[in-house]
Design an enzyme around this catalytic site. Structure first.
Site, PDB file in Angstrom:
ATOM      1  CG  ASP A   1     -25.322  -8.330  -6.051  1.00  0.00           C
ATOM      2  OD1 ASP A   1     -24.637  -8.456  -7.096  1.00  0.00           O
ATOM      3  OD2 ASP A   1     -24.820  -8.079  -4.943  1.00  0.00           O
TER       4      ASP A   1
ATOM      5  CG  ASN B   1     -26.697 -11.767 -12.327  1.00  0.00           C
ATOM      6  OD1 ASN B   1     -27.537 -12.212 -11.554  1.00  0.00           O
ATOM      7  ND2 ASN B   1     -26.947 -10.789 -13.186  1.00  0.00           N
TER       8      ASN B   1
ATOM      9  CD  GLU C   1     -40.330  -1.842   6.903  1.00  0.00           C
ATOM     10  OE1 GLU C   1     -39.477  -2.596   7.403  1.00  0.00           O
ATOM     11  OE2 GLU C   1     -40.767  -0.818   7.479  1.00  0.00           O
TER      12      GLU C   1
ATOM     13  CB  THR D   1     -23.390   5.632 -11.719  1.00  0.00           C
ATOM     14  OG1 THR D   1     -23.603   5.518 -10.302  1.00  0.00           O
ATOM     15  CG2 THR D   1     -24.603   6.289 -12.350  1.00  0.00           C
TER      16      THR D   1
ATOM     17  CB  SER E   1     -24.854  -1.199  -4.242  1.00  0.00           C
ATOM     18  OG  SER E   1     -24.242  -2.193  -3.446  1.00  0.00           O
TER      19      SER E   1
ATOM     20  CG  HIS F   1     -24.306 -10.620 -16.219  1.00  0.00           C
ATOM     21  ND1 HIS F   1     -24.545 -10.205 -14.937  1.00  0.00           N
ATOM     22  CD2 HIS F   1     -23.009 -10.313 -16.484  1.00  0.00           C
ATOM     23  CE1 HIS F   1     -23.425  -9.659 -14.434  1.00  0.00           C
ATOM     24  NE2 HIS F   1     -22.488  -9.729 -15.357  1.00  0.00           N
TER      25      HIS F   1
ATOM     26  CG  LEU G   1     -45.666  -4.433 -13.151  1.00  0.00           C
ATOM     27  CD1 LEU G   1     -45.748  -4.176 -11.645  1.00  0.00           C
ATOM     28  CD2 LEU G   1     -45.038  -5.806 -13.404  1.00  0.00           C
TER      29      LEU G   1
ATOM     30  CD1 TRP H   1     -27.102 -19.151  -9.744  1.00  0.00           C
ATOM     31  CD2 TRP H   1     -26.256 -19.076 -11.821  1.00  0.00           C
ATOM     32  NE1 TRP H   1     -27.793 -20.061 -10.521  1.00  0.00           N
ATOM     33  CE2 TRP H   1     -27.294 -20.029 -11.790  1.00  0.00           C
ATOM     34  CE3 TRP H   1     -25.576 -18.861 -13.026  1.00  0.00           C
ATOM     35  CZ2 TRP H   1     -27.671 -20.759 -12.919  1.00  0.00           C
ATOM     36  CZ3 TRP H   1     -25.931 -19.594 -14.141  1.00  0.00           C
ATOM     37  CH2 TRP H   1     -26.976 -20.530 -14.087  1.00  0.00           C
TER      38      TRP H   1
ATOM     39  CD1 TRP I   1     -20.744   3.660 -15.675  1.00  0.00           C
ATOM     40  CD2 TRP I   1     -20.379   2.679 -17.653  1.00  0.00           C
ATOM     41  NE1 TRP I   1     -21.833   3.907 -16.475  1.00  0.00           N
ATOM     42  CE2 TRP I   1     -21.634   3.321 -17.700  1.00  0.00           C
ATOM     43  CE3 TRP I   1     -19.936   1.995 -18.791  1.00  0.00           C
ATOM     44  CZ2 TRP I   1     -22.456   3.304 -18.821  1.00  0.00           C
ATOM     45  CZ3 TRP I   1     -20.751   1.978 -19.918  1.00  0.00           C
ATOM     46  CH2 TRP I   1     -21.990   2.630 -19.919  1.00  0.00           C
TER      47      TRP I   1
END
Ligand code: IPE
Ligand code: IPE
Ligand code: MG
Length: 239
Positions: free
Chosen positions: A20, A22, A204, A66, A193, A37, A132, A25, A69
């Protein structure tokens, strides 16, 4: 801050991140939100490198909710195209690094077909990798995920007395995904969110004021150090 500063016996298995900040910034630099982004791409790939250095098995990142949008149509369109191009440009590199790409979220009509195709290709290309697992939460909502699990239970005709936590967990978007041990959120917001509501029941939580485009592996390691200072009790008692 480096991996050497961490306790190797207490590295989380699964870290999830809410990417979060972007827009802020970009705005602070007099740029368009969408440039924020774009700048988040480097943060994501440095975080993936950090996850590889840590040796964690699972990294999950929140890319589009969701609720996103509700953003202006131009920003939504940008994000769809940006995520598609990111997959095309970076999936070979991820594949070479041994990263398995997966997605959680609703595959509904609003997600462009081309993006869905890139997602499927990326999953297929990287399906045998085990270093990973990078799960991208896209058109993801924790409530929608629980609703979809309940719908699956009903559609399968599972009787009420057979519905327990395991039955629901097995019908989440990725039943193989372990619950995150650590959830990190950037940009100084103290909320989930709608991210991983079911899975984060005992995670945690670490919050940082760093805006996502400025986030680097050092910040990830610092979050793990905070995690290592925590006392996880899961409702029980520790010595
Ligand atoms: C996170 O950055 C990226 C997405 C939600 C897609 P934001 O776009 O939410 O940036 P801020 O929170 O407005 O600064
Ligand atoms: C959460 O960030 C979603 C993603 C990072 C993809 P938001 O910026 O959408 O969350 P709110 O609106 O601040 O709660
Ligand atoms: Mg935001």
């Amino acid at each position: 801050m480096s991996v050497a500063d961490l306790d190797p016996s207490r590295i989380p298995r699964h870290i999830a991140a809410v990417m979060d900040g972007n827009g802020r910034w970009a705005q602070r630099r007099g740029l368009k939100r969408t440039e924020g982004h774009a700048a988040g791409e480097e943060a994501l790939f440095d975080t993936v490198e950090g996850a590889l250095e840590l040796g964690i098995d699972w990294l999950t990142v929140y890319a589009f909710s969701t609720e996103n949008w509700r953003r202006p149509r131009d920003e939504v369109r940008y994000l769809m195209g940006f995520n598609e191009s990111l997959l095309v440009r970076r999936r070979d590199e991820l594949n070479e690094r041994g990263v398995r790409i997966r997605f959680v979220g609703r595959r509904d009509w609003r997600v462009p077909k081309r993006l869905l195709r890139r997602m499927d290709e990326s999953i297929e290309l990287t399906r045998d990798n085990r270093t990973l697992t990078l799960t991208i939460a896209f058109n993801y909502g924790g409530r929608a995920e629980i609703v979809d699990a309940v719908r699956a239970l009903v559609a399968e005709g599972v009787p009420a007395d057979k519905i327990d936590e395991r039955a629901i967990a097995r019908r989440l978007y990725d039943p193989e995904m372990p619950d995150p041990d650590l959830v990190v959120r950037t940009s100084g917001e103290y909320r989930l969110s709608n991210f991983l509501l079911w899975e984060a029941a005992y995670s945690e939580l670490v919050f940082t004021d760093v805006l996502w485009p400025d986030f680097r592996r050092e910040h990830l390691f610092a979050a793990v150090r905070q995690f290592q200072e925590r006392d996880r009790r899961f409702g029980g008692l520790n010595e």
